[in-house]
Design a protein around this motif. Structure first.
Motif, PDB file in Angstrom:
ATOM      1  N   ASP A  39       0.807  -1.211   0.000  1.00 37.74           N
ATOM      2  CA  ASP A  39       0.000   0.000   0.000  1.00 37.74           C
ATOM      3  C   ASP A  39       0.848   1.272   0.000  1.00 37.74           C
ATOM      4  OD1 ASP A  39      -2.160  -1.747   0.293  1.00 37.74           O
ATOM      5  OD2 ASP A  39      -2.161  -1.546   2.483  1.00 37.74           O
ATOM      6  N   ILE A  42      -0.332   6.630   3.764  1.00 38.31           N
ATOM      7  CA  ILE A  42      -1.348   7.670   3.741  1.00 38.31           C
ATOM      8  C   ILE A  42      -0.717   9.062   3.771  1.00 38.31           C
ATOM      9  CG2 ILE A  42      -1.646   7.638   6.248  1.00 38.31           C
ATOM     10  CD1 ILE A  42      -4.350   8.279   3.518  1.00 38.31           C
ATOM     11  N   ASP A  43       0.463   9.216   4.400  1.00 35.53           N
ATOM     12  CA  ASP A  43       1.140  10.515   4.393  1.00 35.53           C
ATOM     13  C   ASP A  43       1.548  10.918   2.979  1.00 35.53           C
ATOM     14  OD1 ASP A  43       0.840  10.838   7.097  1.00 35.53           O
ATOM     15  OD2 ASP A  43       2.866  10.146   7.607  1.00 35.53           O
ATOM     16  N   ARG A  46      -1.515  12.295   1.319  1.00 39.15           N
ATOM     17  CA  ARG A  46      -1.759  13.663   1.786  1.00 39.15           C
ATOM     18  C   ARG A  46      -0.882  14.667   1.029  1.00 39.15           C
ATOM     19  NH1 ARG A  46      -1.732  11.177   7.078  1.00 39.15           N
ATOM     20  NH2 ARG A  46      -3.876  11.105   7.905  1.00 39.15           N
ATOM     21  N   TYR A  69      -7.574  -0.796  -0.137  1.00 44.17           N
ATOM     22  CA  TYR A  69      -6.780   0.186   0.596  1.00 44.17           C
ATOM     23  C   TYR A  69      -7.413   0.460   1.958  1.00 44.17           C
ATOM     24  CZ  TYR A  69      -3.755   4.251   1.309  1.00 44.17           C
ATOM     25  OH  TYR A  69      -2.814   5.136   1.791  1.00 44.17           O
ATOM     26  N   PRO A  70      -6.637   0.337   3.042  1.00 42.05           N
ATOM     27  CA  PRO A  70      -7.217   0.451   4.388  1.00 42.05           C
ATOM     28  C   PRO A  70      -7.653   1.863   4.781  1.00 42.05           C
ATOM     29  CG  PRO A  70      -4.839   0.190   4.527  1.00 42.05           C
ATOM     30  CD  PRO A  70      -5.210  -0.037   3.093  1.00 42.05           C
ATOM     31  N   TYR A  71      -7.161   2.904   4.082  1.00 44.66           N
ATOM     32  CA  TYR A  71      -7.485   4.288   4.449  1.00 44.66           C
ATOM     33  C   TYR A  71      -8.343   4.956   3.378  1.00 44.66           C
ATOM     34  CZ  TYR A  71      -3.434   3.222   7.360  1.00 44.66           C
ATOM     35  OH  TYR A  71      -2.544   2.619   8.208  1.00 44.66           O
ATOM     36  N   SER A  73     -11.489   5.831   3.216  1.00 42.33           N
ATOM     37  CA  SER A  73     -12.335   6.941   3.683  1.00 42.33           C
ATOM     38  C   SER A  73     -11.515   8.217   3.845  1.00 42.33           C
ATOM     39  CB  SER A  73     -13.000   6.581   5.015  1.00 42.33           C
ATOM     40  OG  SER A  73     -13.905   5.511   4.860  1.00 42.33           O
ATOM     41  N   ASP A  74     -10.282   8.095   4.347  1.00 42.01           N
ATOM     42  CA  ASP A  74      -9.400   9.255   4.488  1.00 42.01           C
ATOM     43  C   ASP A  74      -9.071   9.865   3.124  1.00 42.01           C
ATOM     44  OD1 ASP A  74      -9.182   8.998   7.312  1.00 42.01           O
ATOM     45  OD2 ASP A  74      -7.712   7.404   7.042  1.00 42.01           O
ATOM     46  N   VAL A  75      -8.866   9.009   2.134  1.00 40.93           N
ATOM     47  CA  VAL A  75      -8.546   9.475   0.789  1.00 40.93           C
ATOM     48  C   VAL A  75      -9.712  10.279   0.221  1.00 40.93           C
ATOM     49  CG1 VAL A  75      -8.040   8.757  -1.579  1.00 40.93           C
ATOM     50  CG2 VAL A  75      -6.929   7.599   0.341  1.00 40.93           C
ATOM     51  N   LYS A  96     -17.468  -1.626   1.081  1.00 40.65           N
ATOM     52  CA  LYS A  96     -16.891  -0.282   1.078  1.00 40.65           C
ATOM     53  C   LYS A  96     -17.868   0.783   0.568  1.00 40.65           C
ATOM     54  CE  LYS A  96     -12.840  -1.587   2.582  1.00 40.65           C
ATOM     55  NZ  LYS A  96     -11.591  -1.330   1.897  1.00 40.65           N
ATOM     56  N   ALA A  99     -17.492   4.305   2.120  1.00 44.89           N
ATOM     57  CA  ALA A  99     -16.251   5.011   1.801  1.00 44.89           C
ATOM     58  C   ALA A  99     -16.256   5.576   0.393  1.00 44.89           C
ATOM     59  CB  ALA A  99     -15.060   4.081   1.986  1.00 44.89           C
TER      60      ALA A  99
END
Length: 265
Positions: A39, A42-43, A46, A69-71, A73-75, A96, A99
């Motif tokens: 993966d 996530i940083d 960002r 991808y585990p993040y 929702s953040d994306v 998902k 998300a």
């Protein structure tokens, strides 16, 4: 970043499906020591979100299955305000669904005769019943005639936001040896070279999304240069000029590629 229309971001190179024509699976069999699926941090996502201007279409896939991808929702939050889409095999659509509600479009790739095709279509049909979902495109891989796609056409008539496209197949090793002749633009220049960037999970930046396990066409890495710098780099400008001069054979991967950025069904 004048002229940039879309960016593909490889959130993950992992995949939950074994397509018979997949170059990744072929590589797993023949060169397992080179395989390192995983993966994107996530940083890193960002940082990319801070650099990509509004109006550029964000495509959240490259070689892997983005719904893994585990993040995720953040994306969706990081790129809120952008047009966003992704290409998926559809297995995790219901899991998902929350998300991916903020996506503009979602493409479900299906091989009708594939052993896993029935499962994909059953999940997709359940997904189509949701009210809060993005517009759906079905991507039918292979030589699909009208009769074999009647189910998809039926869905198009029932669900107005559903559409479908056909895509011919190429060799697992890359974009050549297509089952039908490729389509070329009238100006003769690859549309992806002119208007696209792609970023793998390591932050390597490419001019297109062609399968490139040997990393022949890397423009650079976002850890060293900004996306704007890479877009305006001497290397990219030289590669574009080679394409303009009909000498794409001088660009490492392009010389082996038969694709011109205009898919054909």
């Amino acid at each position: 970043m004048n002229g940039l229309k879309s960016i593909n971001i490889e959130l993950t190179s992992r995949c939950s499906k074994s397509c018979w024509m997949c170059g990744r699976r072929k590589r797993e069999r023949e060169y397992p020591e080179t395989v390192d699926w995983g993966d994107m941090p996530i940083d890193m996502v960002r940082e990319l979100a801070s650099q990509i201007p509004k109006g550029v279409f964000i495509q959240l896939h490259r070689d892997g299955e983005p719904l893994l991808y585990p993040y995720l929702s953040d994306v969706m939050e990081l790129f809120e305000g952008h047009y966003m889409g992704l290409d998926t095999n559809g297995k995790l659509l219901m899991e998902k669904k929350g998300a991916i509600a903020k996506l503009s479009t979602i493409t479900i790739s299906v091989i009708p005769d594939d052993p896993e095709g029935k499962e994909q279509l059953e999940i997709a049909e359940e997904f189509l019943k949701l009210k809060n979902r993005p517009a759906v495109m079905f991507r039918l891989l292979g030589d699909i005639d009208y009769e074999r796609s009647f189910v998809i056409e039926h869905w198009c008539s029932v669900y107005p936001k559903v559409d479908f496209c056909r895509r011919i197949l190429h060799k697992p090793e890359g974009s050549f040896g297509y089952t039908k002749e490729v389509t070329k633009p009238e100006h003769g220049i690859c549309e992806e070279m002119l208007h696209k960037l792609a970023i793998d999970r390591y932050g390597n930046v490419y001019p297109c999304v062609r399968f490139d396990p040997e990393k022949k066409n890397i423009l650079g890495n976002i850890s060293g240069l900004s996306l704007a710098d890479l877009w305006e780099s001497v290397t990219r400008k030289l590669w574009v000029q080679y394409h303009i001069n009909f000498r794409r054979d001088r660009v490492p991967l392009c010389g082996e590629c038969h694709f011109y950025g205009i898919p054909r069904g």
